[in-house]
Scaffold this active site. Structure first.
Site, short mmCIF file in Angstrom:
data_model
loop_
_atom_site.label_atom_id
_atom_site.label_comp_id
_atom_site.label_asym_id
_atom_site.label_seq_id
_atom_site.Cartn_x
_atom_site.Cartn_y
_atom_site.Cartn_z
N HIS A 55 0.81 -1.23 0.00
CA HIS A 55 0.00 0.00 0.00
C HIS A 55 0.85 1.28 0.00
O HIS A 55 0.30 2.38 -0.05
CB HIS A 55 -0.93 0.03 1.21
CG HIS A 55 -1.96 -1.06 1.21
ND1 HIS A 55 -2.84 -1.26 0.17
CD2 HIS A 55 -2.24 -2.04 2.12
CE1 HIS A 55 -3.62 -2.30 0.45
NE2 HIS A 55 -3.27 -2.80 1.62
N ASP B 168 -2.48 -10.65 -2.29
CA ASP B 168 -3.04 -10.14 -1.03
C ASP B 168 -4.53 -9.86 -1.26
O ASP B 168 -4.95 -9.54 -2.38
CB ASP B 168 -2.30 -8.85 -0.64
CG ASP B 168 -2.69 -8.32 0.74
OD1 ASP B 168 -1.93 -8.54 1.69
OD2 ASP B 168 -3.76 -7.68 0.84
N HIS C 53 -6.19 -7.40 -0.47
CA HIS C 53 -6.44 -5.99 -0.81
C HIS C 53 -5.66 -5.59 -2.06
O HIS C 53 -4.60 -6.14 -2.33
CB HIS C 53 -6.00 -5.08 0.36
CG HIS C 53 -6.64 -5.44 1.67
ND1 HIS C 53 -6.01 -6.22 2.62
CD2 HIS C 53 -7.86 -5.15 2.17
CE1 HIS C 53 -6.82 -6.38 3.66
NE2 HIS C 53 -7.95 -5.75 3.41
N ASP D 109 -4.11 -12.85 3.43
CA ASP D 109 -5.33 -12.41 4.10
C ASP D 109 -6.60 -12.71 3.32
O ASP D 109 -7.71 -12.42 3.79
CB ASP D 109 -5.26 -10.92 4.50
CG ASP D 109 -4.70 -10.03 3.41
OD1 ASP D 109 -4.45 -10.52 2.29
OD2 ASP D 109 -4.52 -8.82 3.68
N TYR E 84 -3.50 -12.07 8.69
CA TYR E 84 -3.65 -11.63 10.07
C TYR E 84 -4.25 -12.66 11.01
O TYR E 84 -4.38 -12.40 12.21
CB TYR E 84 -4.49 -10.34 10.10
CG TYR E 84 -3.91 -9.30 9.16
CD1 TYR E 84 -2.81 -8.55 9.54
CD2 TYR E 84 -4.40 -9.14 7.86
CE1 TYR E 84 -2.23 -7.63 8.68
CE2 TYR E 84 -3.83 -8.22 6.99
CZ TYR E 84 -2.74 -7.47 7.40
OH TYR E 84 -2.16 -6.58 6.54
#
Ligand code: SP5
Ligand code: ZN
Length: 415
Positions: free
Chosen positions: A176, A212, A214, A302, A340
């Protein structure tokens, strides 16, 4: 590529310094919560990969140039100095603010066309670089941020030196973080550092495949105008209400020279193995068509069913299968991103790397003359002429590798 007894042979690049970053929570919707990007993530992954027999290699120190190849100096300087400024300003001792959190953001709406100025106040300055309230900085953060980038660069070097695959256990994660800003629990873009290192080591074209949950808005932003680094991502649809909200849409295909070298596949919340693996396969086909000679795998796990930060429902077997598809494409530098759920994190990362290793064992390079580590995936690149250009660069890069080793062993630039 297997070790005696059938364990994982992929080298795991690691630095204990990655444990020094303790964000101690995140401010979400105005309230400070515990946060999920915790040091235990790294120890759990390290335990799982160690138990599987993987060799653990130290992250080698790299100088600032590795960071400045993908980030503005202003961002690097901010991250290197903000905690010292915060402490010197008395924010922890006098105001009870034990972590660096922004509160004013110079958005386009606020600036209304006026130029961006560097605020004199430390607490005013943070929002110029940090674009959310969830990405806190504390006493050991910079050491960990730096160690994570070093680990990524080391994994890239191992791959350039002939390893079929290498894995950097990066913490904090990086995808990010953009050219001049950080957020989403990321500070510097480890995957971009690795991709740029592979380019400089002689890979003519590189692809970042980001699994990922995201969208990796930072990686996309860093390479958006470039044709030599393809960015490919499967993630939960930001249009369905998920972070990073503002990008990660299918219409984002690159710009200028980079037109066509960016591919996003957003998935509906709740998507499981079948649609997710179909998306990974589609990304792999595009990466192959692009003629990538080396792959950076942004390995966030994740998308796992039990993960608290994403609604995707991918199994460990799904991650293994994805790793195998990606490993078939060419040399892989895998970079840890999110993930996570402490109970399943180790199993998922091991599954993905096991898949990568299996895929690499199946890979048949387009031309195998016994010296070229980088060669374009399949024939599509050869048709475009990229094969010859890449091959020529590879020889020079390998001759230069001892120098790169010396640099890697040199002192870190002081902050
Ligand atoms: C690298 C990476 O995976 N970054 C993830 C950034 C997305 N974080 C969004 C966090 C939204 C708040 N989470 C609240 C969870 C319930 N307390
Ligand atoms: Zn994520």
């Amino acid at each position: 590529m297997t070790v005696e007894g059938g364990g994982l042979a992929v080298p795991v690049v690691w630095s204990e310094d990655c444990l020094l970053h303790r964000p101690a929570g995140e401010v979400w919707l105005g309230l400070r919560e515990d946060g999920t990007e915790v040091p235990e993530r790294a120890t759990v992954i390290l335990g799982s990969l160690s138990a599987a027999g993987a060799p653990i290699r130290p992250a080698e120190a790299h100088d600032e140039a590795a960071l400045l190849a993908v980030h503005d100096r202003a961002l690097v300087n901010h991250l290197a100095t903000i905690w010292a400024d915060w402490e010197a300003g008395g924010y922890p001792a006098d105001y009870g603010r034990d972590r660096v959190v922004p509160y004013v953001f110079p958005t386009a709406a606020m600036l209304a066309g006026l130029p961006l100025r560097l605020p004199s106040a430390t607490h005013g300055r943070v929002g110029m670089f940090c674009y959310d309230t969830m990405t806190l900085v504390g006493p050991g953060s910079w050491e960990a941020i730096r160690a994570a980038a070093d680990a990524a660069a080391t994994a890239a070097r191992l791959v350039a030196a002939g390893q079929p695959a290498a894995y950097a256990l990066c913490r904090p994660p990086g995808h990010h973080a953009g050219p001049s800003g950080y957020g989403g629990s990321c500070y510097l873009n480890n995957a971009a550092v690795a991709a740029e290192a592979l380019r400089q080591a002689g890979a003519g074209r590189v692809a970042v495949i980001d699994v990922d949950a995201h969208h990796g808005n930072g990686t996309q932003a860093i390479f958006y105008d470039r044709a030599d680094v393809f960015y490919a991502s499967v993630h939960v649809d930001p249009g369905a209400g998920w972070f990073p909200h503002y990008m990660g849409f299918a219409a984002e295909r690159g710009r200028g020279a980079g037109q066509g070298a960016n591919r996003n596949i957003p998935l509906a919340p709740g998507s499981g193995d079948a649609p997710w693996l179909a998306a990974v396969a589609e990304l792999c086909a595009e990466v192959q068509a692009h003629g990538a000679e080396a792959i950076v795998l942004s390995l966030g796990v994740d998308a796992a069913a039990a993960d608290p930060e994403s609604p995707l429902q991918v199994s460990a077997e799904g991650y293994r299968a994805a790793g195998e598809l990606i490993g078939r494409l060419g040399p892989v530098a895998a970079i840890q991103e999110g993930g996570y759920d402490l109970a399943s994190l180790g199993e998922y990362v091991l599954a993905a790397l096991t898949g990568v290793e299996a895929g690499r064992a199946q890979h048949r390079p387009a031309q195998d003359d016994g010296r070229a580590q980088f060669s374009p995936a399949q024939t599509v690149a050869a048709q475009t002429g990229a094969a010859q250009a890449g091959g020529a660069q590879t020889g020079a890069a390998q001759a230069a590798m001892p120098e790169a080793d010396q640099r890697a062993g040199g002192p870190r630039a002081s902050s």
